[in-house]
Scaffold this motif. Structure first.
Motif, PDB file in Angstrom:
ATOM      1  N   ASP A 312       0.784  -1.239   0.000  1.00  0.00           N
ATOM      2  CA  ASP A 312       0.000   0.000   0.000  1.00  0.00           C
ATOM      3  C   ASP A 312       0.814   1.287   0.000  1.00  0.00           C
ATOM      4  O   ASP A 312       0.625   2.144  -0.848  1.00  0.00           O
ATOM      5  CB  ASP A 312      -0.942   0.014   1.215  1.00  0.00           C
ATOM      6  CG  ASP A 312      -2.322  -0.433   0.790  1.00  0.00           C
ATOM      7  OD1 ASP A 312      -2.466  -0.773  -0.415  1.00  0.00           O
ATOM      8  OD2 ASP A 312      -3.227  -0.449   1.634  1.00  0.00           O
ATOM      9  N   GLY A 313       1.708   1.423   0.991  1.00  0.00           N
ATOM     10  CA  GLY A 313       2.482   2.665   1.108  1.00  0.00           C
ATOM     11  C   GLY A 313       3.305   2.907  -0.132  1.00  0.00           C
ATOM     12  O   GLY A 313       3.307   3.988  -0.706  1.00  0.00           O
ATOM     13  N   LEU A 314       3.977   1.847  -0.571  1.00  0.00           N
ATOM     14  CA  LEU A 314       4.829   1.929  -1.751  1.00  0.00           C
ATOM     15  C   LEU A 314       3.991   2.250  -2.982  1.00  0.00           C
ATOM     16  O   LEU A 314       4.380   3.037  -3.838  1.00  0.00           O
ATOM     17  CB  LEU A 314       5.580   0.607  -1.930  1.00  0.00           C
ATOM     18  CG  LEU A 314       6.731   0.630  -2.933  1.00  0.00           C
ATOM     19  CD1 LEU A 314       7.790   1.616  -2.473  1.00  0.00           C
ATOM     20  CD2 LEU A 314       7.318  -0.755  -3.097  1.00  0.00           C
ATOM     21  N   GLU A 315       2.805   1.654  -3.045  1.00  0.00           N
ATOM     22  CA  GLU A 315       1.949   1.859  -4.200  1.00  0.00           C
ATOM     23  C   GLU A 315       1.606   3.336  -4.364  1.00  0.00           C
ATOM     24  O   GLU A 315       1.802   3.917  -5.430  1.00  0.00           O
ATOM     25  CB  GLU A 315       0.653   1.053  -4.052  1.00  0.00           C
ATOM     26  CG  GLU A 315      -0.262   1.216  -5.255  1.00  0.00           C
ATOM     27  CD  GLU A 315      -1.696   0.896  -4.946  1.00  0.00           C
ATOM     28  OE1 GLU A 315      -1.943  -0.093  -4.239  1.00  0.00           O
ATOM     29  OE2 GLU A 315      -2.583   1.629  -5.399  1.00  0.00           O
ATOM     30  N   SER A 316       1.162   3.951  -3.275  1.00  0.00           N
ATOM     31  CA  SER A 316       0.769   5.357  -3.408  1.00  0.00           C
ATOM     32  C   SER A 316       1.989   6.221  -3.710  1.00  0.00           C
ATOM     33  O   SER A 316       1.900   7.209  -4.438  1.00  0.00           O
ATOM     34  CB  SER A 316       0.067   5.842  -2.138  1.00  0.00           C
ATOM     35  OG  SER A 316       0.886   5.613  -1.028  1.00  0.00           O
ATOM     36  N   PHE A 317       3.148   5.804  -3.180  1.00  0.00           N
ATOM     37  CA  PHE A 317       4.374   6.542  -3.465  1.00  0.00           C
ATOM     38  C   PHE A 317       4.704   6.465  -4.955  1.00  0.00           C
ATOM     39  O   PHE A 317       4.915   7.481  -5.616  1.00  0.00           O
ATOM     40  CB  PHE A 317       5.520   5.967  -2.619  1.00  0.00           C
ATOM     41  CG  PHE A 317       6.856   6.596  -2.917  1.00  0.00           C
ATOM     42  CD1 PHE A 317       7.141   7.885  -2.484  1.00  0.00           C
ATOM     43  CD2 PHE A 317       7.830   5.891  -3.617  1.00  0.00           C
ATOM     44  CE1 PHE A 317       8.362   8.461  -2.747  1.00  0.00           C
ATOM     45  CE2 PHE A 317       9.056   6.467  -3.890  1.00  0.00           C
ATOM     46  CZ  PHE A 317       9.326   7.755  -3.456  1.00  0.00           C
TER      47      PHE A 317
END
Lengths: 379, 446, 248, 340
Positions: A312-317
């Motif tokens: 999730d975090g990486l995806e939005s980044f």
């Protein structure tokens, strides 16, 4: 003999690559008829442009005028004569050739940037007038379209009317998506073949001699005008064919096809692919049209979908990093790509291909060298 | 000459054999033709194509429109707060997609160019299987994409397009317009102008030199002349001129006392601001205050024009400050999602998406034949404009038209226009035959 | 015949005053200077001779660090200064002054402005007053547009521009070219003045005899390489050599 | 008569804008030999300098007032302008005069942008083909535009002239005619443009630095052999060209609301101006700028358009064609510059 055989191999490889577009473009999301038609059509446009710019060194900044004129001619042929593409293309060739002869005759009195500005001026005048004053002929901003009650004298004389607006056809074969693509592809291959013959002919040699030493030829009293004018007309006809095909695949002709941005686009395609190479301009056309159609079509939700395999975090980044470069930011990517390529690959994408070949293919470069000559500095 | 007229179909079939070699690839596309209609959705999803300008002069309107479409898709799929779906009277939509299929969407950049717009629409239809195309911010593009959709058997729900031609001379069976048009603008604004500026006025038109400008000039001229005004001169200005000074200075000594700017977008922003710099509004001509009218307003352009729009009359399709349930619901969901109130370009797009979805649901099919039937002469309410009719004879929506005026003291940068009058539907309704054109048959084939 | 180059060592440091070691230079793809080496002692006047296309001007331009031809290999030392690492303007600032062929007077600038141009960058040479003293013709025409001068006057101006800069090594390219014999005399007078000043000079000249009369040393170039290095007198005295390489 | 005077003023004003952009373009041609398609982008950046400067002056502190609600139900923000809070009335005056003051802001910004552009990119292209120069500077222009678009949106942004200069002035009164009114700001722009052009020409004509630059334009190699680092000076010239384009853009904002595309719209025209004036000729560019501006204004008069419909749209290109056919190197072009 070997040169001839190499040309044949080159042509066959090119033809196969073009005809097999629906297969190898599929993984890139570009294997749909409209975009492949555009690849082929703008490839023709760029090949023709290269006959003038790549061979003689004359940089026309108004070549879109011939594309536009070709389109108008083809649509008028559909409206007045027949939905068959043969008269349409023939009329496009004729009109764009005449138009190119007139503009070329005047513009070629000057060289260098003065020539560029003359061609630009003619094209901008054509555009402005087509947009407004010539509306009865061009239908202005909306663009020239087919209508139910068009005369179509030949069709009406031969066939009974069908309901709706008919589509362009080739002796009865209706040109829908794939049919139209294959028509464009075959014409592209023919145009490529002709360009190759020109390139290898004495006429082509003469054009390149003009490019490499205009002044010396002038001193020797040699009249270069008939050669440059012929190149200009041929390249105008190529643009006219491309314009005609645009109308065949999509029977509408708008003034914006003649605007300076459209002329600039073909310049960029040619330089990007590799000036003076045969296949480079086609590659340039493909790359630019790909960006225009595919990169512009990404949107947030789609990006999130693409990168959903990431945590999730990486995806939005990642999405926030990528999103400025696609969708409404596709121009940014295009601009950066122009800069990178011209900085690192001075001869365009073909230069890149040559370097890769030189690195991996060793000294075997059989005949390939002939196809990738560096553009000579314009000074 | 004895040429027997051959039946076209027979000829096509017989020549098809000759072309068989070339026609190999037709097998690929004939699969699409076997569906019965173009892009018949077979899976659990149905794809909408939103074709908005993302580069060029109208990029900001396109961006706003895209936001609204995203919202519409969410609401149709039952996500978010539902927006106007809650106020849409008698809708068949249940907030679970359409006919049980979830709505997905693809987007494209029209660049405000007909060629680019058609290319991107074609991509959405051919590659992404879009069943409907919507969007756009100029009439030229709308007309071009509408005729493309007609040929490809897709429904086109136009975005911001104001030319009479879209549902007049160039109307198509597969094309529908929610936005109002120049004719309605003229009919709506004329009485207000008459009331504010009197019946004896002399008007000078500056008109953007392309089809939209011409139709607006024609409509406004007709409406004001019916009021008793005289038209001193109509002058065409090139699109994108940026500096209009050379067209503005002749106005001063022409004897005109009203300037009508048939401009939109950057042209409107620049010509209006420059006209005011030339002191036109400080002048007295024929014993009257000189006035400027901009028949078509948009909030985003009003932001660009800044103070110049104060007190200027124009018309609008919709305004976020309207006092009705649909408007409030939409403004609330849009504001919550994006932090700004929606523009009329956004609202018309949003409504078009909802109307299309509702029509499919009611028709029970995505087949254009059914959808067209469901939309034609459809009456609805609760989508922000009051009771509205989608007229069957030209696919034009009829609803009240707003006459707006630039606010003297705006509270913030979104509060630039005030609604002066809602001109009732009856007043702006006209006979569809006045613009000619014909709808033709429904297109269903790719 | 290939005389071995003898490094003429500077007595103090053990290195030559000006030393060229195996330089290779190219115009684009064409290989023009193909490994030239020589040394020059302070105060030497060297005539660099050879047939048309032998690479004389290219060698001189390489020494002056022109952008073309491009030096790809080799070293050039002015004392302990690595000239091969410098750009054209840096070479000039370190004392190598180059008078190009065709004079290259700058259009649109007056005689005085042309001279002033030489005194923009440090270190400077003769002040303008001294130059005008030496070249009264230029003083008369100081306000005139430089390109309107006669060929001889332009050559004067070109040399004067060099003198207006601090000179450690003067490179003269075809100073007599295209000038009437009367004017050649006048230029010869200037060049002999330079000689009297003890300025180290390399002179390239078609008119080999005139050059050899001035020079104390001669280098002969052929096909981009040095084929002879010796005294000027030995060239004048050797008809075979003159015949083979100089066609005089 | 009034009409003619007004159209002449319009033409001068238009011409001033054309000439200012063309001036920098032709300087860069003449010195560096670069076809700079990013020159329009410099004009655009200058225009946005004015926007940024006025926004800086109007920086606000934002506090949330939970008692008041926006129409979509979130708490209302209360904004207090900072500069006015610090400087009181003088702050308000600064805000009023932000456009002319923004020149002070634009000059250093444009100098930095120009020098960075030349050192970072352009200098690698001195010896490359013009086609390559066009591609790389066009790419750069797009990138700069997109950066501005990402930060300021695509809509035009209204920028106002100081209230004292916002209205019109009776020009006719000065000339003994009555009722010829012309906007103050346009007169200011004309005066400003003339001053800038005068300064640049005087700099080239009468300073030693300018003399060196002129010498470099004629024969950069010889100037190098005379010990002068001409590249460094050309970098400065590029910086000056950027500053001229930038302040031209900043001062133009009250006339045409800036958007990210404004430079591209001017670019093609300014190339035409440069070529009509003669490549590399500064005075030619100025002269051609005014000439084309004035012709365009007169061609737009109804009396002319009634005879030749559409002439206002093509006049500039028509004049360009005629000039180039009659005078091969433009009005004041030098021989041999950019002819191949």
């Amino acid at each position: 003999m070997t040169a001839l055989r190499n040309d044949l191999i080159y042509l066959v490889v090119f033809a196969v690559a073009v005809l097999a577009m629906p297969i190898w473009l599929a993984p890139f999301g570009a294997a749909y008829p409209d975009l492949m038609q555009k690849f082929a059509i703008y490839g023709i446009f760029a090949i023709g442009f290269n006959i003038l710019f790549g061979m003689t060194g004359y940089l026309s900044f108004g070549h879109a005028a011939f594309l536009g004129v070709g389109s108008y001619a083809a649509v008028w042929s559909f409206k007045l004569l027949s939905m068959n593409v043969i008269p349409a293309i023939a009329l496009a060739v004729l009109v764009s050739g005449l138009f190119a002869a007139a503009i070329g005759y005047i513009s070629l009195r000057r060289s260098g940037i003065y020539f560029s500005i003359l061609t630009l001026a003619f094209a901008q005048m054509s555009y402005n007038l087509a947009y407004s004053v010539f509306t009865p002929i061009t239908n202005g901003e909306t663009g020239l379209q087919l209508a139910l009650n068009d005369p179509r004298v030949i069709d009406r004389a031969l066939f009974a009317d069908a309901p709706g607006i008919p589509r362009p056809n080739l002796f009865g074969i209706e040109l829908g998506g794939y049919e139209a693509f294959y028509l464009c592809a075959v014409i592209l291959i023919l145009c490529f073949f002709v360009a190759m013959r020109i390139d290898r002919s004495p006429f082509g040699m003469m054009l390149k001699a003009i490019k490499s030493n205009q002044t010396r030829m002038a001193y020797t009293g040699f009249n270069t005008r008939p050669y440059t004018l012929s190149a200009f007309i041929i390249s105008g006809i190529y643009a006219g064919i491309a314009g005609g095909l645009l109308a065949v695949t999509d029977p509408l002709a708008g003034a914006e096809r003649m605007q300076w941005t459209a002329s600039g686009e073909v310049v960029l395609m040619t330089i990007l692919g590799g000036v003076g190479t045969l296949v480079g301009p086609v590659i340039g056309a493909v790359v630019i049209k790909y960006f225009e159609n595919i990169f512009s079509a990404f949107h947030m939700a789609k990006l999130e979908d693409i990168f959903s395999f990431l945590p999730d975090g990486l995806e939005s980044f990642v999405v926030s990093i990528v999103s400025p470069f696609v969708g409404e930011g596709w121009h940014l990517t295009l601009g950066i790509m122009f800069m990178l390529i011209v900085v690192f690959l001075p001869g365009g994408l073909m230069e890149g291909a040559r370097r890769i070949r030189a690195r991996f293919g060793g000294g075997r470069g059989t005949g390939s060298k002939a196809h990738s000559s560096n553009p000579a500095p314009a000074e | 000459m004895l040429i027997k007229k051959i039946n076209r179909r027979v000829f096509l079939q017989s020549s098809g054999i000759v072309g068989a070699g070339l026609a190999m690839p037709m097998i690929l596309s004939s699969a699409a033709r076997a569906q019965g209609f173009c892009n018949n959705p077979t899976g659990s999803k149905v794809v909408f194509g939103f074709n908005c300008p993302q580069t060029g002069a109208y990029a900001e309107e396109g961006k706003d429109q895209l936001k609204a479409y995203e919202l519409a898709v969410k609401h149709i799929n039952g996500e978010g707060d539902g927006g106007m779906l809650n106020t849409f009277k008698g809708t068949a939509l249940k907030g679970n997609g359409i006919l049980g299929k979830k709505v997905a969407y693809v987007t494209g950049d029209t660049q405000t160019k007909s060629d680019a717009a058609r290319a991107s629409a074609t991509r959405m239809i051919e590659r992404d299987g879009a069943i409907m195309i919507s969007g756009g911010s100029s009439s030229g593009v709308a007309v071009a994409v509408q005729s493309l959709c007609q040929d490809m058997g897709i429904i086109f729900m136009s975005g911001l397009t104001h030319s009479n031609d879209t549902t007049g001379k160039d109307k198509k069976k597969n094309g529908f317009r929610h936005f109002f048009n120049a004719h309605m603008s003229g009919v709506a604004i004329a009485p207000v102008l008459g009331e504010a500026y009197g019946k004896e006025r002399r008007a000078y038109h500056l008109t953007a030199d392309y089809t939209w400008g011409w139709t607006q000039e024609e409509s406004i001229k007709a409406a004001t002349e019916a009021l008793g005004w005289q038209t001193v001169q109509t002058v065409r200005t090139p699109v994108g001129a940026a500096d209009f000074s050379q067209y503005i200075t002749p106005v001063l000594n022409s004897g005109a006392d009203v300037l009508i700017l048939n401009h939109y977008g950057n042209d409107m922003v620049n010509s209006l601001r420059q006209a005011i710099q030339f002191g036109l509004r400080d002048k007295q001509v024929n014993g009257k205050n000189f006035e400027i009218v901009v028949p078509l307003f948009s909030e985003l352009m009003a932001q660009g024009a800044g103070d110049a729009i104060k007190g200027i009359y124009g018309t609008a399709n919709w305004d976020w400050k309207l006092e009705n349930a649909g408007t409030k619901a939409f403004t609330k969901s849009f504001g919550e999602a994006y932090g700004t109130p929606p523009s009329q370009a956004a609202q018309t797009g949003y409504v078009q998406a909802l109307l299309y979805a509702d029509a499919c649901e009611r028709a029970g099919t995505f087949n254009p034949e059914g959808v067209v039937k469901a939309l034609e002469d459809f009456e609805f309410d609760g989508l922000g404009n009051g009771p509205t009719l989608y007229r069957g004879s030209d696919h034009q929506c009829f609803k009240p038209v707003l006459v707006v005026q630039g606010k003297e003291k705006p509270k913030d940068k979104y509060d630039l226009l005030q609604v002066v009058k809602e001109v009732p539907t009856k007043t702006v309704t006209y006979d569809p035959s006045i613009f000619g054109g014909e709808l033709g048959p429904v297109g269903t084939k790719c | 015949m290939n005389a071995q180059t003898k490094p003429q060592a500077d007595s103090a440091t053990g290195t030559a005053f000006f030393s060229v070691r195996d330089i290779h230079a190219y115009y684009g793809e064409s290989y023009i200077v193909q490994g030239v080496s020589f040394d020059i002692a302070e105060g030497d006047i060297v005539a660099l001779l050879g047939r048309n296309g032998a690479g004389k001007t290219s060698t001189l331009r390489t020494l002056a660090r022109a952008q073309d031809p491009q030096l790809k290999r080799g070293e050039i030392w002015l004392g302990d200064l690595p000239v091969h690492t410098l750009k054209d303007y840096q070479a000039s600032q370190s004392g190598i002054q180059f008078v190009q062929e065709d004079r290259r007077i700058i259009p649109g600038l007056t005689v005085e402005e042309n001279l002033q141009l030489s005194q923009i960058a440090e270190p400077k040479g003769w002040p303008l007053e001294k130059i005008y003293e030496c070249f009264p013709r230029l003083a008369e025409r100081r306000k005139q547009d430089g390109v309107t001068l006669s060929g001889g006057e332009q050559q004067m101006l070109a040399v004067a521009r060099a003198l207006a800069r601090d000179i450690r090594l003067l490179l003269l390219d075809e100073p007599y070219e295209g000038l009437a014999p009367v004017i050649v005399k006048e230029i010869e007078r200037i060049v002999s003045q330079i000689k009297e000043l003890g300025i180290t000079t390399i002179i390239v000249e078609q008119n080999a005899v005139a050059a050899l009369e001035l020079a104390n040393r001669a280098l002969i170039l052929d096909m981009g390489q040095i084929v002879f290095d010796g005294t000027a007198k030995s060239v004048l005295d050797n008809p075979d050599l003159r015949n083979e390489y100089l066609a005089i | 008569m009034d009409q003619l005077i007004l159209q002449l003023l319009n033409g001068l004003d238009k011409g001033a804008a054309y000439a200012l952009i063309a001036l920098g373009l032709t300087l860069v041609f003449g010195t560096l030999g670069i076809v700079n398609f990013a020159h329009g982008a410099l004009f655009m950046i200058g225009a946005f300098c004015a926007v940024v400067f006025s926004r800086l002056l109007q920086l606000e502190t934002v506090t949330i007032d939970p008692a008041r609600l926006t129409p979509w139900g979130s708490p209302m923000e209360v904004r207090t302008p900072l500069v006015q809070a610090w400087l009181g009335d003088f702050g308000a005056v600064l805000v009023q005069w932000s456009v002319p003051l923004s020149i002070l802001f634009a000059i250093p910004v444009m100098l930095i942008v120009g020098v960075a552009m030349e050192r970072g990119l352009i200098r690698y292209f001195y010896k490359r083909a013009h086609a390559d120069q066009i591609l790389v500077t066009f790419g750069l222009a797009i990138v700069l535009q997109e950066i501005v678009k990402a930060n300021f949106g695509a809509n035009p942004i209204p920028v106002t002239a100081p209230a004292a200069l916002a209205g019109s002035v009776d020009v006719g009164g000065w000339l003994g005619l009555s009722g010829v009114f012309y906007p103050w700001w346009r007169l200011v722009y004309l005066g400003f443009a003339l001053a800038v052009m005068g300064l640049v020409i005087a700099f080239l004509r009468f300073t030693t630095y300018g003399m060196v630059v002129r010498a470099g334009m004629e024969d950069r190699q010889t100037v190098g052999f005379l010990g002068i680092d001409i590249e460094k000076r050309f970098t400065v010239v590029f910086g000056i060209a950027a500053v001229v384009a930038g302040i031209a853009g900043a001062m133009y904002t009250p006339i045409v609301s800036p958007n990210y595309h404004i430079g591209m719209d001017f670019l093609v025209l300014s190339f035409v101006v440069v070529v009509v004036g003669g490549m590399g000729s500064v005075s030619g560019a100025v002269f051609a700028g005014f000439l084309l501006g004035i012709l365009q204004s007169f061609a737009s008069m109804n009396e002319v358009k009634n005879i030749l419909p559409g002439i206002d749209q093509v006049i500039i290109y028509l004049v360009a064609v005629v000039v180039l056919l009659v005078m091969p190197r433009g009005l004041m072009g030098r021989k041999g510059v950019m002819e191949n």
